[in-house]
Design a protein around this motif. Structure first.
Motif, mmCIF file in Angstrom:
data_model
loop_
_atom_site.group_PDB
_atom_site.id
_atom_site.type_symbol
_atom_site.label_atom_id
_atom_site.label_comp_id
_atom_site.label_asym_id
_atom_site.label_seq_id
_atom_site.Cartn_x
_atom_site.Cartn_y
_atom_site.Cartn_z
ATOM 1 N N LYS B 10 42.870 26.493 29.716
ATOM 2 C CA LYS B 10 43.062 27.342 30.891
ATOM 3 C C LYS B 10 44.046 26.702 31.865
ATOM 4 C CE LYS B 10 38.583 29.593 30.707
ATOM 5 N NZ LYS B 10 37.208 29.519 31.231
ATOM 6 N N THR B 11 43.962 25.417 32.020
ATOM 7 C CA THR B 11 44.846 24.715 32.947
ATOM 8 C C THR B 11 46.305 24.799 32.463
ATOM 9 O OG1 THR B 11 43.046 23.227 33.479
ATOM 10 C CG2 THR B 11 45.239 22.505 34.106
ATOM 11 N N LEU B 12 46.464 24.594 31.148
ATOM 12 C CA LEU B 12 47.836 24.679 30.600
ATOM 13 C C LEU B 12 48.431 26.070 30.791
ATOM 14 C CD1 LEU B 12 47.671 22.684 27.231
ATOM 15 C CD2 LEU B 12 48.784 22.024 29.383
ATOM 16 N N LEU B 13 47.597 27.075 30.541
ATOM 17 C CA LEU B 13 48.095 28.446 30.687
ATOM 18 C C LEU B 13 48.473 28.754 32.139
ATOM 19 C CD1 LEU B 13 45.695 30.320 28.255
ATOM 20 C CD2 LEU B 13 48.148 29.922 27.967
ATOM 21 N N ALA B 14 47.649 28.241 33.072
ATOM 22 C CA ALA B 14 47.943 28.456 34.493
ATOM 23 C C ALA B 14 49.279 27.804 34.848
ATOM 24 C CB ALA B 14 46.818 27.911 35.347
ATOM 25 N N LEU B 15 49.489 26.616 34.300
ATOM 26 C CA LEU B 15 50.742 25.900 34.591
ATOM 27 C C LEU B 15 51.948 26.658 34.014
ATOM 28 C CD1 LEU B 15 50.096 22.089 34.152
ATOM 29 C CD2 LEU B 15 51.076 23.232 36.141
ATOM 30 N N GLN B 16 51.690 27.261 32.868
ATOM 31 C CA GLN B 16 52.770 28.036 32.248
ATOM 32 C C GLN B 16 53.180 29.170 33.193
ATOM 33 O OE1 GLN B 16 51.705 30.091 28.650
ATOM 34 N NE2 GLN B 16 53.785 29.995 27.849
ATOM 35 N N LYS B 17 52.141 29.826 33.751
ATOM 36 C CA LYS B 17 52.405 30.918 34.688
ATOM 37 C C LYS B 17 53.175 30.432 35.898
ATOM 38 C CE LYS B 17 48.872 34.359 33.951
ATOM 39 N NZ LYS B 17 47.508 34.703 34.329
ATOM 40 N N VAL B 24 47.027 21.674 42.400
ATOM 41 C CA VAL B 24 45.703 21.901 41.823
ATOM 42 C C VAL B 24 45.106 23.193 42.383
ATOM 43 C CG1 VAL B 24 43.366 20.979 41.593
ATOM 44 C CG2 VAL B 24 45.320 19.455 41.411
ATOM 45 N N ASP B 25 45.307 23.402 43.687
ATOM 46 C CA ASP B 25 44.754 24.611 44.318
ATOM 47 C C ASP B 25 45.280 25.878 43.649
ATOM 48 O OD1 ASP B 25 43.364 23.046 46.008
ATOM 49 O OD2 ASP B 25 44.727 23.269 47.719
ATOM 50 N N GLN B 26 46.534 25.802 43.266
ATOM 51 C CA GLN B 26 47.125 26.983 42.619
ATOM 52 C C GLN B 26 46.508 27.202 41.240
ATOM 53 O OE1 GLN B 26 51.089 25.230 43.447
ATOM 54 N NE2 GLN B 26 51.709 27.363 43.831
ATOM 55 N N ILE B 27 46.323 26.101 40.554
ATOM 56 C CA ILE B 27 45.696 26.179 39.230
ATOM 57 C C ILE B 27 44.323 26.819 39.364
ATOM 58 C CG2 ILE B 27 44.856 24.848 37.242
ATOM 59 C CD1 ILE B 27 47.810 24.404 37.494
ATOM 60 N N VAL B 28 43.571 26.334 40.378
ATOM 61 C CA VAL B 28 42.226 26.845 40.620
ATOM 62 C C VAL B 28 42.287 28.352 40.807
ATOM 63 C CG1 VAL B 28 40.370 26.893 42.332
ATOM 64 C CG2 VAL B 28 41.276 24.700 41.528
ATOM 65 N N GLY B 198 51.875 28.965 21.953
ATOM 66 C CA GLY B 198 50.851 29.948 22.296
ATOM 67 C C GLY B 198 49.453 29.369 22.199
ATOM 68 N N ILE B 199 48.683 29.577 23.236
ATOM 69 C CA ILE B 199 47.300 29.056 23.240
ATOM 70 C C ILE B 199 46.347 30.223 23.272
ATOM 71 C CG2 ILE B 199 45.591 27.812 24.628
ATOM 72 C CD1 ILE B 199 47.954 26.080 25.618
ATOM 73 N N GLU B 200 45.452 30.233 22.264
ATOM 74 C CA GLU B 200 44.467 31.310 22.272
ATOM 75 C C GLU B 200 43.170 30.723 22.807
ATOM 76 O OE1 GLU B 200 42.023 34.158 19.234
ATOM 77 O OE2 GLU B 200 43.474 32.745 18.423
ATOM 78 N N ILE B 201 42.638 31.362 23.845
ATOM 79 C CA ILE B 201 41.435 30.802 24.466
ATOM 80 C C ILE B 201 40.195 31.209 23.694
ATOM 81 C CG2 ILE B 201 39.955 30.930 26.504
ATOM 82 C CD1 ILE B 201 42.152 30.201 28.079
ATOM 83 N N VAL B 202 39.465 30.143 23.252
ATOM 84 C CA VAL B 202 38.179 30.398 22.599
ATOM 85 C C VAL B 202 37.104 29.961 23.578
ATOM 86 C CG1 VAL B 202 36.714 29.816 20.658
ATOM 87 C CG2 VAL B 202 39.186 29.951 20.356
ATOM 88 N N GLU B 203 36.067 30.795 23.766
ATOM 89 C CA GLU B 203 35.019 30.435 24.715
ATOM 90 C C GLU B 203 34.330 29.154 24.224
ATOM 91 O OE1 GLU B 203 31.065 32.288 26.778
ATOM 92 O OE2 GLU B 203 32.219 33.527 25.399
ATOM 93 N N GLU B 204 34.187 28.202 25.126
ATOM 94 C CA GLU B 204 33.603 26.930 24.720
ATOM 95 C C GLU B 204 32.292 26.725 25.470
ATOM 96 O OE1 GLU B 204 35.521 22.593 24.221
ATOM 97 O OE2 GLU B 204 34.884 23.207 26.218
ATOM 98 N N VAL B 205 31.252 26.331 24.749
ATOM 99 C CA VAL B 205 29.973 26.092 25.441
ATOM 100 C C VAL B 205 29.484 24.690 25.136
ATOM 101 C CG1 VAL B 205 29.227 28.509 25.512
ATOM 102 C CG2 VAL B 205 28.696 27.105 23.520
ATOM 103 N N SER B 206 28.765 24.137 26.102
ATOM 104 C CA SER B 206 28.224 22.800 25.847
ATOM 105 C C SER B 206 26.768 22.894 25.410
ATOM 106 C CB SER B 206 28.356 21.927 27.088
ATOM 107 O OG SER B 206 27.758 22.550 28.178
ATOM 108 N N GLN B 207 26.052 23.928 25.841
ATOM 109 C CA GLN B 207 24.632 24.028 25.510
ATOM 110 C C GLN B 207 24.402 25.212 24.585
ATOM 111 O OE1 GLN B 207 21.908 21.973 26.525
ATOM 112 N NE2 GLN B 207 20.944 23.201 24.925
ATOM 113 N N LEU B 208 23.878 24.940 23.434
ATOM 114 C CA LEU B 208 23.496 26.020 22.532
ATOM 115 C C LEU B 208 22.260 26.676 23.139
ATOM 116 C CD1 LEU B 208 24.123 27.257 19.746
ATOM 117 C CD2 LEU B 208 22.486 25.650 18.773
#
Lengths: 551, 503
Positions: B10-17, B24-28, B198-208
């Protein structure tokens, strides 16, 4: 237990042989002496209170020689008939009725011996005399006084003499009030109208028994002949003290002479070192020890313990017991002598054939079930003393002081009563562990004692369980869940929880627990004032249940 | 392929934009990530050399309360000069202040600044102010206006004049400055290459979660990989007290050896604690110095007269036991006194008096009391281990054999037995055991066969073997504790640390 330090060279001089400290340390314990430490040239041992005859080198040496087989059987003591008389005045009857005496001549005293003599005196005062009450000993230089002697009483303010270690004359009363020994032992005579006194022909004072000797008869390196007196309230103790002392001095080379003791009822020659006789059945000894020793072997074992025995019938011995062996009360005491003479180290272990099955006590079994459940609930066990104090048990808990078992002679105010509840102890434990990470869950399953007039001991021991849970969100709901989990897992379903007021808990967050309509318990959130009293910062929810009704 | 977490993608994509560069605030704002999450992702990306973090220090200028007041109402010297002009360019100080409605606390400051800025002259004698024209707006006033209108400003973005004005206003204590580190993220060459693929965002979870499991959504999400070497927070199991563990081990040994556990009153009459065990009433152990007596309740009940009389006679002259006895006059009152037991043998003899049929093999590991001052090697309250065998024909050798077995099961294999003395046993023995851990011999249990003077008054017909010893001495060795008091301190850290498995 009293101790004696045995210098190797001096000890060897009594044995007439040379021995290393290692050999001494190896063999002395087989006499029943407890090894304290072994130095380069000495061995320090403690002796048991039944063997006060071990309070001297001579006493230990004669037993040692027996054990090693160097000299066995009864030690012989020749008592010469002397010509000194001791008169006993009837006035001593009400304060300290008994006195026996002996003369020991030609004893070779050096400063070492004088010191040992004083230590023996102290050990006998402790071991037989019950701190001088039943018997106390006086040792005098015979040559500085003139017989006959008289054991009498004196007016508290009427008689004056110079007590040992003092420069000036003091009255009997002054001695009791000012002399250090007088102060320490005044309770033994101060209730009487006249105090005990031992004087010589000219009225010179030898001693004021059982308080202090006179400076006049002080014993030192130059003393050749001793006059020994033992006074007391218990004739047995007086006889035994004198016998132990006289036999030790005889073994040290002195010549013992009798004193004619004349009391209102008759005259006796003192000391009387005639051995006592007691029967020993060999079968009885073998039965207790698990041995099959023939009669002759038993005699040999007894002789090694410096006793003697004669076979009077098959399997029956008549044992002669030396005058210094004051510990033999019963045939069974001779059995132990057989074992010592045989050597404990020779006793081969056997297993009893008794077949039984083990069983734990039902209360401890219950306690273990409770432990298992509490641990499953995440609680850690605490073990506190049952001795506690009112402040912890009641005041800090905001409770009225209740009926408790109270000690008459507490060792400190901290431990003056027996607890009736476990909870205060657990709060103290939390208080002592504030630096540890939370949550803290602690329990104890143990005893309390409550007063019960009907019981044989006017009290009853009861098994309780208590638990505390402490962390920032500890509350009633949590502890209720724990209590219900505990009860359910103990198989108890018949219980009621009902709101109640209790000063240790928050109003509206405390309940009683009734188990099977009679059991008692309490659960709730600890009152913040109680938390302050125990200097606790986190909330605490807690419970306590009596387990007696649950079993 | 570089492994990227969801937040990093997500951060990389924001930077691309943001065309490769952004705060950092803009990324947020663009990515919707929390500030901290964006920062963590940025750090991770920079270690992977996908972005570069440019740090820049900024000074923020902000009005304080007095500054806000003057920004609103004008600087006090401006208010004075304004009033003076209205009064015709010449007026007394008093009159001018009144006209300006200037608060008294600002008067001195205002006069000072009029002079410093050269806006007016003050005629000392008559206190007359004179000016010629309204002065133009100063840079300090411009800064005040800017701050009032636009809020806090970044110093570095202001022109030189306004930057100077900051110094002036700061010295007048009207503005404050605050340093802030700004982080600007910038895609590196590698970063650009990656985003261009190209980055495809896959939802990532830490807790099953149960939801993921039963909806089978777990197939679509990416389960984050953990740093499996990272330490976890400490947790502590509920646990039996280490001393209790030893008690349990000893109880198990007794049970394995076929012994039955007995449990009796902690409060005892002197009768059961001493008299029944043939300890004479003037025995030193019975003194207050050694034994805790009770002041309340004070006395208890004695057993039936017949039994008490036999015990009394045995003490006095041996009764029918064949003993000489202790030759003194025995007192019932002394025997009635209540104490807290000095040994568990008080319970043992009581039990044997009531269970005379052989065999009896009983034990207890229970609390006893000694009147001792507490120090590193003494306690007033401690535990006694006690074992007893009563049966036809049991012998001293049996006792030694039983003890040997008992010690063996405790892991103590070298044992020696010495003659010893206890008032109620004859023959008696003391045992020492070799403790491999300490490389030394240690005195442990005392033992013996109950004297006839103890057994016969209660009608006990068979020999009784008994042994006893202190639990705490053993526990100190097993738990490596050198201050006996520590065993009862309930130090939670120690209990938490002490392994359940003791060797």
């Amino acid at each position: 237990m009293p101790a004696i330090t045995l210098n190797r060279d001096r000890f060897c001089s009594f044995l007439d042989r040379s021995l290393s400290v290692e050999e001494m340390a190896k063999w002395l314990p087989w006499l029943g002496l407890d090894l304290q430490n072994v130095g380069p040239d000495y061995v320090k041992v403690e002796f048991n209170p039944n063997r006060v005859d071990f309070c001297s080198y001579a006493g230990i040496a004669r037993a040692f020689k027996g054990l090693m087989g160097w000299e066995t059987g009864l030690p012989e003591y020749n008592v010469k008939k002397g010509n000194i008389t001791l008169n006993i005045d009837s006035t001593v009857g009400e304060v300290r009725p008994f006195m026996l005496a002996a003369v020991v001549r030609e004893i070779n005293l050096d400063s070492e011996v004088v010191r040992e003599l004083m230590e023996m005196q102290e050990d006998l005062h402790w071991g037989v005399g019950r701190d001088r009450k039943k018997a106390s000993i006086g040792v005098h230089n015979l040559n500085s006084v003139e017989p006959p002697f008289t054991y009498t009483t004196g007016e508290p303010d009427g008689v004056r003499f110079i007590p040992l270690d003092k420069m000036e004359e003091m009255s009997l009363q002054e001695i009791l009030e000012k002399h250090e020994k007088g102060v320490a032992y005044s309770h033994l005579v101060d209730w009487a109208s006249r105090y005990p006194l031992l004087v010589d022909r000219k009225g010179e004072v030898l001693s004021m028994p059982p308080i202090i000797n006179g400076e006049l008869t002080r014993v030192d390196d130059y003393t050749k002949d001793l006059f020994l007196d033992v006074t007391g309230t218990d004739l047995n103790a007086v006889v035994r003290s004198l016998n132990v002392l006289v036999t030790a001095l005889a073994d040290m080379g002195g010549t013992v002479e009798t004193v004619e003791v004349k009391h209102p009822d008759g005259t006796v020659a003192s000391p009387d070192l005639t051995p006592e006789k007691m029967k020993l059945r060999v079968g009885y000894a073998n039965e207790l020890l698990g041995l099959r020793l023939p009669d002759a072997r038993v005699v040999e074992c007894l002789r090694k313990c410096r006793l003697d025995a004669e076979r009077v019938n098959k399997g029956v011995l008549e044992v002669s017991i030396s005058a210094y062996r004051i510990d033999v009360l019963h045939e069974v005491d001779l059995v132990e002598e057989v074992a010592i003479g045989y050597g404990y180290y020779r006793l081969k272990p056997t297993r009893p054939t008794t077949v039984t099955t083990g069983q734990q006590h039902e209360m401890n079994e219950l306690a273990n079930y409770v432990r298992q459940i509490m641990i499953g609930l995440g609680f850690t066990e605490a073990m506190n003393f049952i001795l506690t104090n009112e402040d912890t048990q009641f005041e800090r808990m905001r409770m009225e002081i209740g009926r408790v078992v109270r000690l008459a002679n507490p060792v400190s105010t901290e431990y003056s009563i027996i607890r009736v509840n476990l909870l205060p102890g657990l709060l103290e434990n939390l208080s002592g562990n504030r630096h540890e990470s939370y949550p803290q869950r602690v329990f104890e399953v143990s005893d309390v004692v409550v007063v019960d007039e009907k019981a044989e001991t006017r009290s009853e021991r009861r098994l309780h369980v208590a638990g505390v849970s402490s962390h920032p969100t500890a509350n009633y709901t949590e502890i209720r869940s724990f209590v219900e989990a505990l009860l359910t897992n103990l198989g108890i379903t018949d219980y009621k929880i009902k709101g109640v007021d209790h000063p240790s808990f928050l109003e509206g967050r405390v309940a009683t627990l009734t188990i099977k309509r009679k059991g008692r318990g309490l659960l709730g959130e600890i009152h913040p004032q109680v938390l302050n009293n125990f200097e606790l910062e986190n909330p605490v929810s807690a419970f306590e249940i009596s387990l007696e009704e649950i079993k | 392929m570089i492994e990227l977490r969801g937040n990093e993608q997500k951060t990389l994509l924001a930077l691309q934009k943001l065309e490769g560069k952004g705060q950092v605030d803009q990324i947020v704002e663009i990515s919707g990530l929390a500030h901290a999450a964006a920062m963590r992702a940025a750090l991770a990306l920079s270690t992977k050399n996908l972005i570069q973090i440019n740090e820049q220090t900024q000074t923020i200028v902000i009005l304080n309360d007095e500054g806000k007041y003057h920004a609103q109402n004008g600087l006090p010297e401006r208010r004075l000069i304004h009033a003076l002009i209205k009064l015709g360019g010449k007026a007394s100080v008093k009159e001018t202040v009144k006209k300006a409605a200037l608060e008294e606390k600002f008067c001195t400051i205002a006069l000072g600044w009029l002079h410093r800025k050269g806006w007016a002259t003050l005629e000392e004698k008559e206190h007359l102010l004179t000016t010629h024209r309204e002065p133009s707006v100063g840079i300090d006033e411009k800064l005040l206006d800017l701050l009032r209108e636009k809020g806090p400003q970044v110093r570095e973005s202001l022109n030189k004049d306004l930057q100077k004005a900051i110094i002036v206003l700061k010295s007048r204590k009207l503005v404050e400055t605050d340093e802030k580190t700004l982080r600007e993220l910038e895609l590196t060459k590698a970063g650009w290459e990656l985003v261009e693929q190209g980055i495809e965002i896959v939802e990532e979870v830490s807790q099953l979660t149960p939801d993921l499991v039963h909806t089978r959504k777990w197939q679509k999400v990416k389960l984050r990989k953990f740093d499996v070497t990272a330490p976890g927070p400490a947790v502590y199991p509920g646990k039996i007290h280490p001393l209790q563990q030893i008690i349990q081990r000893i109880r198990e040994i007794f049970l394995e050896m076929g012994f039955t556990e007995i449990r009796g009153s902690i409060v005892q009459t002197a009768f059961w604690n001493f008299d029944a065990l043939f300890q004479p009433q003037d025995h030193p152990a019975r003194e207050m110095m050694d034994t805790f007596y009770l002041s309340n309740p004070k006395t208890g009940k004695l057993p039936e007269r017949r039994i008490v009389d036999r015990v009394a006679k045995t003490h006095m002259d041996g009764w029918k036991t064949g003993s000489r006895g202790w030759q003194y006059s025995w007192s019932r009152d002394e025997a009635k006194k209540l104490i807290i037991r000095t040994h568990t043998t008080a319970v043992t003899i009581h039990y044997l008096a009531e269970h005379q049929e052989p065999p009896a093999k009983v034990f207890s590991v229970d609390r006893i009391y000694r009147n001792e001052k507490l120090d590193y090697q003494h306690l007033a309250e401690l535990h006694q281990i006690e074992g007893v065998i009563m049966d036809k024909g049991v012998t001293l050798r049996d006792l030694i054999g039983t003890l040997r077995e008992f010690y063996f099961r405790l892991g103590l294999k070298k044992v020696q037995f010495w003659p010893s003395y206890f008032p109620y046993t004859e023959p008696s023995a003391q045992s020492t055991v070799y403790v491999p851990k300490l490389k030394t011999w240690m005195e442990l249990c005392g033992m013996g066969m109950f004297r006839p003077e103890v057994l016969e008054p209660f009608g006990i017909k068979y020999p009784v073997l008994a042994w006893g010893g202190g639990l705490e001495r053993l526990a100190m060795v097993m738990l490596d504790v050198d201050d006996i008091r520590f065993l009862y301190k309930n130090d939670l850290g120690w209990i938490r640390r002490t392994p359940v498995c003791q060797q």
